[in-house]
Design an enzyme around this catalytic site. Sequence first.
Site: not given
Ligand code: SAH
Length: 474
Positions: A71, A77, A80, A162, A317, A338, A387, A414
């Site tokens: 790029c 930017c 990346c 991009c 999550y 969530e 997650d 992540c």
């Molecule tokens: N597994 C989901 C996204 C995970 S990202 C997917 O793949 O679509 C993490 C998520 O946790 C986000 O959506 C965020 O809003 C949520 N989150 C953040 N803090 C939290 C908490 N204390 N309890 C529940 N969810 C939460």
Amino acid sequence: MKKNEEFVITIEDMSQDGSGIGKQDGYIWFVKDAVIGDVIRAGVMKMKKNYGFARLIEVITPSEHRVLPRCPVARQCGGCQLQTMDYQAQLRFKERKVYNDLCRIGGLKDLKQEDMEPIMGMEEPWRYRNKAQFPFGTDKNGRIITGFYAGRTHAIIEHEDCLLGIEENKKILEIIKAFMEEYRADGLEPYDERNHKGLIRHALIRKGFATGELMVCLVINGRRLPHREELVKLLLTLPGMTSISCNINTENTNVILGTEVLNLYGPGYIIDKIGDIKYRISPLSFYQVNPGQTKKLYQTALEFAGLTGGETVWDLYCGIGTISLFLAQKAGKVYGVEIIPQAIEDARTNARLNDMDNVEFFVGKAEEVLPEQYEKNHIAADVIVVDPPRKGCDPRCLDTIIKMSPERVVYVSCDPATLARDVKYLGENGYELKRIRCCDMFGQSGHVETVCLLSNQKSKSNTHVKLSLSMDDC
Ligand code: SAH
């Protein structure tokens, strides 16, 4: 050493934001734009007690992994961080980062890098993003431009293609710009945040990779888009155009999207598929930006969950329920938790869209909903999937998981550092780390996703207790 003093250093590592890291007598230097393996001449910029920042003056011996960034604006930017590193080296770097964090922070002294399953890379680490947001502005001659913000400023650098985004972005932006120029006198000026004037703020573009459906949502500083029929007509010349809308954002803030959507054409959403599951995506919905790699990541989570059909599973999550619906294909019952109500609305819609009635969603914090359900309703779990966002799991959430004592915990992460911290805690409380696999969702960037399987070491005695209980029942 003094400011601007020059020195030669070998780059041995890289930080999350892609700065090269080198050491001199135990002192650590961060050098932007340097790649692991480079021998460079650097100039001192700023020094702290244990580390300092230097700028790259000259690459004396380039790393064997150094490549020319594809790029032309990669450096300005900053989106990346790893474009100057070949893709295989990027993958090695990410795996090593996860391994180092698990050893150091996770306290896993006996872990060997070969114990990790091979990272899942992309076949093509370009044009993988299904979503982009472009701001509009003017150049010094007053011409309408679009691109990205330079560094931390709000000056726009013109760049419409991009290389992580879809090819259609450029065509869509050209149509919108021509439309704005044509009717500029009628109020189609780009938004200027310095005086909070002008109408057109951003273009949000999304594509369903599996379905080919395209969405354009124009973010406007007002409630009306002049000549909207004309824009719809122009955009409909593009194959796949399914949803056209405006998002109303009249606030003077950095937040891109407002809460209200004005539909101009189509059903107000597009559909995409990950594996066999369909997802409805509206302009405000969260959706994974790299669906190809998401499928690999969630298939791994599903495999690690080891479901046989009758299990009760919690997906903490859960966002819009992406993992929950994946798991529901193989589980008896899935509960998702969530914090964002809108995401749970999408999750419920997606469950209906796929005719799945073995999923139930809760709005709330994982660390509050889970203990509440456990204590009040005595809910159980065979498998718990988490997650969490980058800060990892709340200790109250982990403590409840430990109390509930599921057979398996599948941790999708992540952020390797908080993953390692939580794996350590679960390890001290009866969960052994069995499998680790990284997945590259964001090629050219420093981010890495990891899936871990943790297995309950007490489960043998649990099975025993359960068995004897059922004998008693008989
Ligand atoms: N597994 C989901 C996204 C995970 S990202 C997917 O793949 O679509 C993490 C998520 O946790 C986000 O959506 C965020 O809003 C949520 N989150 C953040 N803090 C939290 C908490 N204390 N309890 C529940 N969810 C939460």
